[in-house]
Design an enzyme around this catalytic site. Structure first.
Site, PDB file in Angstrom:
ATOM      1  N   GLY A  95      19.696  11.407  -3.508  1.00 43.65           N
ATOM      2  CA  GLY A  95      20.846  10.512  -3.646  1.00 43.65           C
ATOM      3  C   GLY A  95      21.071   9.602  -2.451  1.00 43.65           C
ATOM      4  CG  ASN A 135       0.510   0.831   5.024  1.00 42.87           C
ATOM      5  OD1 ASN A 135       0.029   1.446   5.964  1.00 42.87           O
ATOM      6  ND2 ASN A 135       0.284   1.197   3.764  1.00 42.87           N
ATOM      7  CB  ALA A 164     -12.730  -8.657  13.110  1.00 44.66           C
ATOM      8  CB  SER A 219       1.006   3.909  -4.567  1.00 47.40           C
ATOM      9  OG  SER A 219      -0.344   3.672  -4.253  1.00 47.40           O
ATOM     10  NE  ARG A 220      -4.564   4.898  -2.587  1.00 44.83           N
ATOM     11  CZ  ARG A 220      -5.788   4.965  -2.081  1.00 44.83           C
ATOM     12  NH1 ARG A 220      -6.279   6.121  -1.698  1.00 44.83           N
ATOM     13  NH2 ARG A 220      -6.532   3.908  -1.979  1.00 44.83           N
ATOM     14  CE1 TYR A 227      -9.151  -0.863   8.783  1.00 43.45           C
ATOM     15  CE2 TYR A 227      -9.555   0.007  10.981  1.00 43.45           C
ATOM     16  CZ  TYR A 227      -8.767  -0.083   9.852  1.00 43.45           C
ATOM     17  OH  TYR A 227      -7.567   0.595   9.810  1.00 43.45           O
ATOM     18  N   GLY A 244       0.839  -1.202   0.000  1.00 45.97           N
ATOM     19  CA  GLY A 244       0.000   0.000   0.000  1.00 45.97           C
ATOM     20  C   GLY A 244       0.868   1.243   0.000  1.00 45.97           C
TER      21      GLY A 244
END
Lengths: 81, 244
Positions: free
Chosen positions: B50, B87, B154, B10-11, B152, B8
């Site tokens: 860098g 995540n 759970a 990407s955002r 959620y 997860g």
């Protein structure tokens, strides 16, 4: 190195690392009696994936965990083809 | 350079975690269904700085049958795999009595089955290296209640149990497994809470504020660091004192 030799080496190496006493690796040796625990087998499977490029236990085909050392070797020989 | 997978990534919180870890010198592989403009910007900033690296791999974690092949390819390209941050999750809310069965199954699939299967394949490689870190992103609702979040909650409680038992299983091999339980963080997932709800949460928190993604990212960075080498099987709560 042959598939059998690679597998034998990994069994021996992991037994040393995990401080387990490994039985003599004859084909009819039952894996449950070989002296390694389930964690040792998980390490062996991970290392054999690196060495042989296959993991029979994550394939789409349903695979039962082999009973003897000979079954284990033959399973890898079948998948490594 | 140590490689760390962030699902997860990407955002939102995942991107904050990935950016923070890359800034700390780690090679981060963010996994998500699709790359976002925010991710591209962050990856460019990491390249510019860098230090560390921020890579992207497109993958739908709902496709659990493809996870073994995904990990195999990541291992070939980025070995050794040092860290895994589970995540990715969906925050479907709703009263259980009227929640469609498909939604319940999807919540469990993405929030529980996917991190377990992913951990299975990543931990295997950590086992052969005798080193590794797994961090599962749970939530304070795993241990406190919240109206409309029973399914959620759970899934987040499942991750705590998973964390403790896996820590026992792989500890002898030098791998640590921990969870981070954020409170209501200021992210997209909580954006649907109304102003009143957000104020109520802030008032209930000892520090009178919501936590930010950077607070959670800091906790994850700590658990992946050498300073946390003797911490395993635990849950680090980051909630501005909401459950204090």
């Amino acid at each position: 190195m042959s598939i059998r030799a690679t597998i034998t080496t990994q069994f021996e190496q992991v037994a040393v690392e995990q401080e387990r006493t490994l039985a003599s690796l004859a084909d009819d040796l039952k894996l449950i009696d070989c002296g390694l625990d389930s964690l040792s087998f998980a390490i062996i499977v991970a290392r054999l994936e690196d060495a042989l490029g296959v993991d029979p236990f994550s394939s789409d085909q349903a695979v039962d965990f082999p009973v003897t050392f000979g079954d284990f070797v033959r399973l890898y020989e079948r998948f490594a083809k | 350079m140590r490689s760390v997978i962030v699902t997860g990534g990407s955002r939102g919180l995942g991107l904050s975690i990935g950016t923070r870890l890359a800034a700390g010198g780690l090679r981060v592989i963010a996994i998500a269904r699709r790359e976002t403009p925010e991710f591209s910007t962050a990856a460019a900033a990491v390249r510019e700085a860098g230090r560390g690296a921020l890579h992207f791999r497109a993958f739908d974690l709902g496709e659990t049958r493809g996870i073994a092949a995904l990990v195999s390819s990541l291992h070939k390209e980025f070995r050794p795999l040092y860290g895994l941050v589970n995540n990715a999750g969906i925050g479907t809310s709703g009263v259980l009595a009227i929640m469609p069965d498909e939604q319940i199954e999807r919540l469990i699939g993405i929030n529980v089955t996917a991190p377990l299967v992913l951990s299975k394949y990543v931990v295997r490689h950590m086992m052969s290296e005798h080193a590794g870190r797994v961090v599962n992103i749970s939530s304070i609702v795993a241990s406190t209640g919240y109206h409309g979040l029973s399914a959620y909650s759970a899934t987040k409680a499942a991750l705590i149990g998973f964390t403790r038992s896996l820590a026992r299983e792989v500890g002898p091999l030098g791998i640590t497994v921990n969870a981070v339980a954020p409170g209501f963080a200021d992210t997209e997932m909580t954006a649907e809470l109304g102003e009143g709800e957000r104020d109520k949460i802030m008032r209930r928190s000892a520090l009178r504020r919501l936590v930010g993604p950077e607070d959670v990212a800091g906790a994850v960075e700590f658990l992946l660091s050498d300073q946390a080498k003797n911490i395993t099987g635990t849950t680090l709560t980051v909630d501005a004192g909401n459950t204090a």
